[in-house]
Design a protein around this motif. Structure first.
Motif, PDB file in Angstrom:
ATOM      1  N   UNK A  15       0.828  -1.207   0.000  1.00 35.16           N
ATOM      2  CA  UNK A  15       0.000   0.000   0.000  1.00 35.16           C
ATOM      3  C   UNK A  15       0.861   1.255   0.000  1.00 35.16           C
ATOM      4  N   UNK A  16       1.912   1.252   0.828  1.00 35.53           N
ATOM      5  CA  UNK A  16       2.801   2.406   0.881  1.00 35.53           C
ATOM      6  C   UNK A  16       3.500   2.621  -0.456  1.00 35.53           C
ATOM      7  N   UNK A  17       3.913   1.520  -1.080  1.00 32.89           N
ATOM      8  CA  UNK A  17       4.565   1.636  -2.382  1.00 32.89           C
ATOM      9  C   UNK A  17       3.642   2.197  -3.444  1.00 32.89           C
ATOM     10  N   UNK A  18       2.385   1.768  -3.408  1.00 32.55           N
ATOM     11  CA  UNK A  18       1.413   2.284  -4.370  1.00 32.55           C
ATOM     12  C   UNK A  18       1.224   3.784  -4.221  1.00 32.55           C
ATOM     13  N   UNK A 173       2.502  -3.683 -10.704  1.00 30.20           N
ATOM     14  CA  UNK A 173       2.004  -4.615  -9.698  1.00 30.20           C
ATOM     15  C   UNK A 173       0.666  -5.245 -10.071  1.00 30.20           C
ATOM     16  N   UNK A 174       0.079  -4.786 -11.190  1.00 34.77           N
ATOM     17  CA  UNK A 174      -1.226  -5.293 -11.604  1.00 34.77           C
ATOM     18  C   UNK A 174      -1.180  -5.716 -13.066  1.00 34.77           C
ATOM     19  N   UNK A 175      -2.217  -6.418 -13.510  1.00 34.64           N
ATOM     20  CA  UNK A 175      -2.254  -6.835 -14.917  1.00 34.64           C
ATOM     21  C   UNK A 175      -3.121  -5.920 -15.778  1.00 34.64           C
ATOM     22  N   UNK A 270      -7.132  -1.674  -2.111  1.00 40.22           N
ATOM     23  CA  UNK A 270      -7.695  -0.417  -2.582  1.00 40.22           C
ATOM     24  C   UNK A 270      -8.738  -0.722  -3.667  1.00 40.22           C
ATOM     25  N   UNK A 271      -8.532  -0.186  -4.880  1.00 41.61           N
ATOM     26  CA  UNK A 271      -9.528  -0.373  -5.934  1.00 41.61           C
ATOM     27  C   UNK A 271      -9.050  -1.320  -7.031  1.00 41.61           C
ATOM     28  N   UNK A 272      -8.083  -2.151  -6.710  1.00 47.87           N
ATOM     29  CA  UNK A 272      -7.542  -3.048  -7.722  1.00 47.87           C
ATOM     30  C   UNK A 272      -7.094  -4.348  -7.060  1.00 47.87           C
ATOM     31  N   UNK A 273      -6.489  -5.214  -7.844  1.00 52.24           N
ATOM     32  CA  UNK A 273      -5.894  -6.441  -7.324  1.00 52.24           C
ATOM     33  C   UNK A 273      -4.406  -6.381  -7.594  1.00 52.24           C
ATOM     34  N   UNK A 274      -3.625  -6.519  -6.532  1.00 57.59           N
ATOM     35  CA  UNK A 274      -2.175  -6.427  -6.640  1.00 57.59           C
ATOM     36  C   UNK A 274      -1.585  -7.835  -6.705  1.00 57.59           C
TER      37      UNK A 274
END
Length: 326
Positions: A15-18, A173-175, A270-274
């Motif tokens: 989360x911090x990285x995002x 981090x996501x697709x 959050x609002x996605x899948x990591x």
């Protein structure tokens, strides 16, 4: 694929990285000229239009686009981009398409595509753009030479057809980017098949590019899909069967590749899948494994390397999937 539990500490770290990269990435993206001319329609037409006889006209139109983008970069004082484009504009090089807008997209041919019996489509990973393009080109040149080049009727196509994520960014981090790029890759490979219906086509997919290829796998007109230096295959596919492809799926990872430390998870955040899911080199995934030696994340296509020899053998059909380790 079933999501695996993740520790609270790792969740906080992600989360911090995002948050950090969400602030930094837009600022970094402001650099460079945006007023680049649109591509010539000749270089944007489907590949099969005019057949192989139209390739020279397409190469010429694409080179004109490179030169126009170079003039724009000069006008904006972007010396790094202008220098990269001047190198790309060498008349000896052959681009199927070029679009200098929004970070740049380009598709370059190495070898004699018109007479190729085998074609490898090289799909790059993160941090690949017009400014760093020479790294992709070097790998394509090495693969074309290792696979025998014109003497073996083998061509390599470097496909920078999507906006690659930065290594330090939320997108990596996501697709999400892979999902948007997959239809474009599928369309390009389909056009290539129409242009050269008898050619054996292999997808050679590095790092985040392996996510793109895996997400496109179900529709690809390819004999082989090679995933190397992969952070995962994205989506919920936990096995080769989950990719829904008729292609032979290969996977390899070098002993010195840091990507081995990436956790293969899918975490709602959050609002996605990591996370990018299943590791294609895991025995349970079911891919044909190829030896990659001691390659690190950026040296799989280094001349003389075991990984390059392995990938070239797949492209030429010399590797026997039936005898490969799984």
């Amino acid at each position: 694929m079933v999501s695996r539990p993740i520790s609270p500490r790792l969740r906080r770290t992600l989360a911090a990285g995002l948050v950090a990269v969400a602030v930094a990435a837009p600022l970094a993206g402001m650099a460079g000229p945006d007023a680049v001319p649109a591509p010539d329609p000749v270089a944007q037409a489907p590949l099969a239009v005019g057949g192989v006889g139209a390739l020279d006209a397409r190469y010429a139109a694409s080179r004109a686009g490179v030169l126009a983008a170079e003039r724009t970069a000069d006008a904006y004082g972007d010396r790094q981009r202008a220098a990269a484009l001047r190198t790309m504009a060498d008349p000896a090089r052959h681009f199927l398409s070029f679009d200098g807008r929004d970070g740049g997209r380009t598709v370059e041919v190495f070898g004699d595509l018109a007479h190729a019996r085998r074609v490898a489509v090289l799909v790059p990973g993160s941090d690949t753009n017009l400014d760093s393009y020479e790294r992709l080109r070097a790998g394509a040149v090495a693969l074309e030479q290792q696979a025998g080049g014109d003497a073996a009727h083998t061509a390599v196509v470097a496909w920078l057809g999507y906006p690659t994520p930065a290594t330090v960014s939320p997108e990596v981090l996501t697709d999400g980017l892979a999902d948007r790029a997959a239809p474009q890759l599928d369309a390009f490979v389909g056009q290539l098949h129409q242009l050269l219906p008898q050619a054996r086509t292999s997808l050679v997919c590095h790092s985040y590019g392996s996510v793109v290829c895996a997400r496109a796998a179900g529709g690809l007109a390819a004999a082989d899909i090679v995933l190397y230096g992969s952070p995962g295959v994205g989506g919920d596919a936990g096995t080769v069967a989950g990719l829904h492809t008729r292609a032979a799926v290969w996977a390899g990872r070098g002993a010195k590749d840091w990507i081995a430390d990436v956790p293969h998870v899918r975490v709602p955040l959050l609002f996605t899948t990591v996370g990018l899911g299943a590791d294609p080199t895991a025995p349970g995934f079911g891919a044909h494994l190829f030896p990659a030696g001691d390659a690190d994340h950026s040296t799989y296509l280094q001349p003389g390397s075991l990984s390059l020899r392995s990938i070239a053998a797949i492209v030429t059909g010399a590797a026997d999937a039936a005898d490969a380790a799984t």
